[in-house]
Write a protein that holds these residues in place. Structure first.
Motif, short mmCIF file in Angstrom:
data_model
loop_
_atom_site.label_atom_id
_atom_site.label_comp_id
_atom_site.label_asym_id
_atom_site.label_seq_id
_atom_site.Cartn_x
_atom_site.Cartn_y
_atom_site.Cartn_z
N VAL A 91 -4.30 17.63 -11.04
CA VAL A 91 -5.00 17.02 -9.91
C VAL A 91 -5.72 15.78 -10.42
O VAL A 91 -6.31 15.81 -11.51
CB VAL A 91 -6.02 18.03 -9.32
N PHE A 92 -5.64 14.68 -9.67
CA PHE A 92 -6.29 13.47 -10.20
C PHE A 92 -6.75 12.51 -9.11
O PHE A 92 -6.27 12.54 -7.98
CB PHE A 92 -5.37 12.76 -11.20
N HIS A 93 -7.68 11.68 -9.51
CA HIS A 93 -8.29 10.66 -8.66
C HIS A 93 -7.85 9.27 -9.10
O HIS A 93 -7.81 8.97 -10.29
CB HIS A 93 -9.82 10.71 -8.77
N VAL A 94 -7.57 8.43 -8.14
CA VAL A 94 -7.33 7.00 -8.41
C VAL A 94 -8.22 6.23 -7.46
O VAL A 94 -8.34 6.57 -6.28
CB VAL A 94 -5.85 6.63 -8.18
N ASP A 113 -14.64 10.37 -1.41
CA ASP A 113 -13.73 10.93 -2.43
C ASP A 113 -14.45 11.24 -3.73
O ASP A 113 -14.00 12.08 -4.51
CB ASP A 113 -12.57 9.97 -2.69
N ASP A 114 -15.54 10.52 -4.00
CA ASP A 114 -16.25 10.74 -5.26
C ASP A 114 -16.84 12.14 -5.39
O ASP A 114 -17.20 12.57 -6.47
CB ASP A 114 -17.38 9.71 -5.41
N ILE A 170 -13.01 1.86 2.55
CA ILE A 170 -14.21 1.21 2.01
C ILE A 170 -15.35 1.36 3.01
O ILE A 170 -15.14 1.39 4.21
CB ILE A 170 -13.92 -0.29 1.74
N ALA A 228 0.84 -1.21 0.00
CA ALA A 228 0.00 0.00 0.00
C ALA A 228 0.87 1.26 0.00
O ALA A 228 0.64 2.19 -0.77
CB ALA A 228 -0.93 0.00 1.21
N SER A 276 -9.86 2.14 -6.36
CA SER A 276 -9.92 0.69 -6.51
C SER A 276 -11.24 0.27 -7.15
O SER A 276 -11.37 -0.84 -7.65
CB SER A 276 -9.77 0.02 -5.15
N TYR A 278 -13.08 8.82 -11.59
CA TYR A 278 -14.21 8.80 -10.65
C TYR A 278 -15.02 7.52 -10.89
O TYR A 278 -15.05 7.00 -12.01
CB TYR A 278 -15.10 10.03 -10.85
N TYR A 307 0.90 13.19 -7.53
CA TYR A 307 0.25 14.05 -6.55
C TYR A 307 1.18 15.21 -6.21
O TYR A 307 2.37 15.02 -5.98
CB TYR A 307 -0.07 13.29 -5.27
N LEU A 338 -5.21 -3.43 -6.46
CA LEU A 338 -5.46 -1.98 -6.61
C LEU A 338 -4.43 -1.36 -7.56
O LEU A 338 -4.76 -0.50 -8.38
CB LEU A 338 -5.42 -1.27 -5.26
N LYS A 347 -16.92 6.40 0.46
CA LYS A 347 -17.48 6.96 -0.78
C LYS A 347 -17.18 8.45 -0.94
O LYS A 347 -17.44 9.04 -1.98
CB LYS A 347 -19.01 6.78 -0.78
N ARG A 388 -6.93 -0.22 4.66
CA ARG A 388 -5.52 0.06 4.34
C ARG A 388 -5.26 1.53 4.01
O ARG A 388 -4.16 1.89 3.58
CB ARG A 388 -5.04 -0.81 3.18
N TYR A 437 -1.60 3.43 2.62
CA TYR A 437 -1.42 4.13 1.34
C TYR A 437 -1.00 5.58 1.61
O TYR A 437 -0.08 6.10 0.98
CB TYR A 437 -2.72 4.13 0.53
N ASN A 496 -6.98 16.06 -5.14
CA ASN A 496 -6.41 14.75 -5.45
C ASN A 496 -7.06 13.74 -4.51
O ASN A 496 -7.38 14.06 -3.37
CB ASN A 496 -4.90 14.74 -5.16
N ALA A 497 -7.21 12.51 -4.98
CA ALA A 497 -7.82 11.51 -4.12
C ALA A 497 -7.32 10.12 -4.46
O ALA A 497 -6.92 9.84 -5.60
CB ALA A 497 -9.34 11.56 -4.24
N LEU A 498 -7.32 9.27 -3.44
CA LEU A 498 -7.01 7.86 -3.63
C LEU A 498 -8.00 7.05 -2.80
O LEU A 498 -8.02 7.16 -1.57
CB LEU A 498 -5.56 7.56 -3.18
N HIS A 499 -8.83 6.33 -3.51
CA HIS A 499 -9.83 5.47 -2.86
C HIS A 499 -9.24 4.07 -2.80
O HIS A 499 -8.93 3.49 -3.84
CB HIS A 499 -11.13 5.51 -3.67
N THR A 500 -9.05 3.55 -1.60
CA THR A 500 -8.22 2.35 -1.45
C THR A 500 -9.04 1.12 -1.05
O THR A 500 -10.25 1.10 -1.18
CB THR A 500 -7.11 2.60 -0.41
N THR A 501 -8.33 0.13 -0.56
CA THR A 501 -8.96 -1.11 -0.11
C THR A 501 -9.39 -0.98 1.35
O THR A 501 -9.00 -0.05 2.04
CB THR A 501 -7.97 -2.27 -0.27
N HIS A 502 -10.15 -1.95 1.81
CA HIS A 502 -10.75 -1.84 3.15
C HIS A 502 -9.68 -1.95 4.25
O HIS A 502 -8.99 -2.95 4.35
CB HIS A 502 -11.79 -2.96 3.31
#
Lengths: 393, 191, 275
Positions: A231-234, C59-60, C52, A69, A236, A244, A226, A99, C57, C73, C77, C65-71
């Motif tokens: 600016v950006f989104h990533v 970040d949507d 998660i 991670a 899983s 998005y 970053y 991911l 939700k 963790r 990250y 900047n955003a990073l939507h990760t695993t449960h």
């Protein structure tokens, strides 16, 4: 390149694991996050020493889930990053490796293969993670995997692993076995500039219109870091070109296909093999990792006995070298596949490449000891159709 | 390629410095232009348990990197005998410590080895630390086999020894050379 | 005087949001984005990391900047991002599942490392996204989908955990205390080192319905009644404390953060390099 080649070359007695750390640094890696595990720990030791010297970072995380991670996080912040582990730790990494596939995050994971199942024989070698590397994560996805056979290849294929990761925005698994990881050989390491080092493609257009998952002509989308003006989104989750969430079926189908196709399209560039004594061969040995060394010796000894044996080494394990094997296999009356696992993980793929009817001789060892040249010779000399004895006691 | 191949094993238990010993020898041989591959077998403990360190030496690139037929075997513990003995080549050179490996198997009548029983650990203890038995063994092996230059070996020992242990290690190497030089040149004998 | 709305950090056209009526996540997000605005945060150097679940939700809705990760963790990250690029402002928004149940080990070690992250934990006392199951912060004996006869386990005190593990800043609030929650978030964002804001939040859809507080107002009243300013909480006799939780700033200290300490390591490493 010529000018470089004339420079004084330093020859060093280097361990495979150390060569991996050195290769990573050569490729520009400046971030290592990991959790110690035999037989990969020397990679961590070396990075702990070298990374801060170079202004980079070694961070020991609380487990392997956190390690991969943190590597993904650092990569999105612009780092070339790696982690190293072995079987149990590699199992723990799978979800977050998924991911990295989904988010198209370049990174390198080293899995120094040891004997399983479970804790198994912690200090003994195996080549039994071949299918896990390919399919260990849930969902349908693709990675690239490379496997070195010598200390020098530990270095060069680590550089290659980073190059592939950066070029194709994909995690790359380097999967030496314990023998190669722990072996020391005196090697002349490549000089700076001697091997090409590839950096990820950065976005170039106006920041407001940057789409982090919109592929260019070559199938690969540029990746910002970053902290830049982009600016950006990533995520899983399933997402559109803007990063998005997007649950539309057409989008999902496009994404899954794209993750596979970006590798399939460039498969000829990615699939690396080495051939030895194959010009006139009629017996082909398909091999990878330390077993390659046994295969080369076996081929020479077979030739001394009048059998024209040749060796195809799979430096790239995934995507699989099916076309290369098929091309050579056509000229061979017999294909021997030595591998340190019970199931014949490589042999199954060789069978797929050659089709039913091919005389494929499996040589499997799964007791923590290496396959010897004699084991391979024995398989060649067996009458056709005779079954392998599997493992010796 | 097989003709120039030389296989050496340092066998004993974990913590005896077997890997370091093989590394120093590898460095000395590499300095003479040889290609070397060093590997080891060990148990999942840092100290104790059977351990060996193997060195394959070749003029060209070492193909199969592990031991299959040993030319030289150094035994610093009786635990190393059983896994190593079957790998000995006829006429192989065997150095065994008188204290930790006093007995060797009955040899096959037809296969003869050049066996030297040497007080390796006793010399180390006399120098002040049993821990340098590995370096004593290194000196003795080099003296009897003549496989590398003494100067090159000394350089390797210097390169791989922390300053505070340097004198001790160099003394141990010299002691090993003395032990080796005192030994008669052996024709192969059944042990 | 104009008030911060936080709207400049929100993706246009995403409202109304997806959370249930009466849920505390929207209020928490509003407070966080207002805090961003009042502190002058820029999208370019802000990274919001989520996990998660309902809270994951978030970040949507954002333009940062955003990073939507695993449960579980998210903190790991975020650690990689911050460790490699300390100039970024990294905010980790998690639920009680992410932070102290599936991801409890990362929480402990992020706090121990004192890495300069701001962790916002929306504690709604159960797993909302999957249908109201028990979590590590569900009060003992409370009813959830998977503790229909009551929760036999005791709940985590998230703030006590963060304090013990070494966080520089620990605070608790609830959406019942909207303005104060934003002010506390500002303090946490400004703090160097690991900072935690626990937002104890209503989940009327699951936790409320399962525990005789189906109406949002009932859940809010319950939270409001249990929340006591830390000064008042400390005055309570031990026996009465169980009925309450303290809100406000619980821990505020200035231990060096991970990146500062790592600079020392780099200095030592390069010093050693001069032979």
């Amino acid at each position: 390149m010529k000018a470089v080649a004339t420079l004084e070359r330093e020859t060093r007695l280097l361990q495979g694991n150390q060569a991996i750390a050195e290769g990573a640094i050569y490729a520009g890696a400046r971030f290592y996050a990991g959790y110690p595990i035999t037989p990969s720990s020397e990679i961590a030791d070396e990075c702990a020493k070298r990374m801060p010297e170079l202004g980079g970072m070694y961070i020991q995380m609380e487990d392997e889930m956190a390690s991969i991670a943190a590597v993904v996080g650092a990569s999105l912040a612009g780092a070339k990053a790696l982690t190293a582990t072995s079987g149990p730790g590699f199992s723990l990494m799978q979800e977050n490796l998924g991911l990295a596939v989904m988010g198209e995050v370049p990174c390198v994971v080293v899995d120094v293969q040891r004997s399983g199942p479970s804790t198994g024989l912690a200090t003994k070698p195996a080549q039994s993670d071949i299918m896990q590397v390919r399919w260990g994560r849930h969902g349908d996805q693709s990675v690239i995997a490379l496997c070195p056979a010598t200390v020098r290849e530990c270095f060069t294929l680590t550089v290659q692993a980073f190059n592939f990761a950066e070029r194709f925005r994909v995690p790359v698994v380097l999967m030496p076995d314990e023998i190669v990881g722990h072996m020391r050989e005196n090697v002349a390491l490549p000089l700076p500039g001697e091997i090409e080092v590839v950096d990820r493609k950065a976005p170039a257009g106006p920041p407001a219109s940057y789409l982090p998952f919109k592929p260019d002509e070559d199938g690969i989308a540029p990746l910002a870091a970053y902290g830049s003006e982009y600016v950006f989104h990533v995520t899983s989750s399933m997402h559109g070109t803007d990063g998005y969430s997007n649950n539309d079926p057409a989008n999902a189908a496009w994404r899954v296909r794209q993750l596979h196709e970006k590798i399939e399209r460039h498969r000829d560039e990615i699939v690396l093999t080495q051939s030895y004594y194959t010009e006139d061969m009629d017996v082909l040995i398909v091999t990878l990792g330390a077993t390659t060394r046994a295969a080369r010796t076996a081929a020479l000894e077979a030739r001394a006995q009048g059998i024209k044996a040749g060796v195809l080494q799979l430096q790239t394990v995934w995507p699989f070298a099916d076309r290369e094997i098929a091309a050579l296999g056509k000229r061979a009356r017999m294909v021997v596949v030595p591998e340190m696992n019970y199931s014949g993980q490589v042999a199954g793929e060789v069978l797929k490449a050659l089709g039913p009817g091919a005389d494929i001789r499996r040589v499997n060892k799964f007791n923590g000891t290496i396959i010897t040249p004699q084991d391979i010779l024995d398989a060649m000399l067996r009458p056709a159709g005779a079954q392998t004895q599997g493992n010796q006691p | 390629m097989r003709d120039s191949r030389l296989e050496i094993r340092i066998g004993g238990t974990g913590g005896q410095g077997l890997i370091l010993c093989a590394k120093m020898l590898a460095d000395a041989l590499a300095a003479a232009g040889k290609r070397v591959a060093q590997s080891q077998t060990y148990e999942p403990t840092s100290r104790g348990g059977y351990c060996n360190s193997d060195l394959i030496v070749s003029e060209g690139e070492v193909d199969f990197p592990l031991a299959t037929a040993l030319d030289c075997l150094v035994l610093l513990d009786r635990m190393a005998v059983k896994p190593s003995w079957p790998l000995l080549k006829p006429d192989a050179l065997v150095l065994a410590d008188t204290r930790l490996c006093p007995e060797l198997p009955e040899g096959n009548r037809d296969v003869k080895y050049r066996v030297h029983h040497l007080p390796l650990t006793r010399s180390a203890i006399e120098l002040g630390s049993e821990r340098v038995a590995n370096i004593v063994a290194l000196g003795a092996l080099a003296a009897i086999s003549g496989m590398c230059e003494r100067k090159a070996l000394e350089r390797a020992v210097r390169a791989d020894t922390p300053k505070s242990f340097l004198d001790l290690n160099l003394d141990a190497l010299a002691a090993g050379y003395r032990l080796g030089e005192q030994e008669p040149a052996l024709a192969a004998t059944a042990p | 005087m104009t008030h911060a709305t936080g709207m400049k950090y929100m993706k246009p056209g995403v409202l109304p949001h997806m959370w249930c009526a009466g849920c505390g996540i929207g209020g928490m997000m509003g407070a966080l984005l207002r805090a961003f605005e009042e502190l002058g945060y820029r999208n370019t150097d802000t990274v919001v990391v989520t996990g998660i679940g309902c809270t994951g939700k978030l970040d949507d809705y954002l333009l940062t900047n955003a990073l939507h990760t695993t449960h579980g963790r998210a903190l790991a990250y975020a650690t990689g991002i911050k460790a490699f690029k300390p100039q970024l402002k990294v905010v980790v928004v998690m639920g009680d599942g992410d932070s102290v149940t599936i991801g409890g080990n990362h929480f402990i070690h992020a706090a121990r490392r004192n890495i300069d992250l701001t962790a916002i934990v929306l504690n709604n006392l159960n797993y909302g996204m999957t249908g109201g199951q028990v979590s590590g912060t569900t009060p003992e004996w409370a009813v959830t989908s998977t503790t229909v006869h009551g929760n036999p386990e005791r709940e985590f005190d998230i703030c006590a955990l963060a304090e013990t593990a070494g966080a520089n800043f620990v605070a608790r609030s609830t959406p019942y205390l909207g303005w104060e929650m934003k002010e506390i978030m500002k303090q946490a964002l400004e703090k160097r080192g690991f900072s935690l804001v626990e937002v104890v939040s209503p989940c009327p859809t699951h936790f409320g319905r399962n525990n005789d507080m189906k109406e949002t107002a009932a859940m809010l009243r319950w939270l409001g009644g249990r929340a006591l300013p830390i000064e008042d909480y400390r005055k309570l006799p031990q026996a009465e404390r169980k009925q309450h939780f303290p809100v406000g700033t619980l821990v505020d200290r200035d231990e060096p953060d991970f990146n500062t300490r790592y600079d020392t390591i780099r200095a030592r490493a390069t010093g050693m390099n001069v032979r």
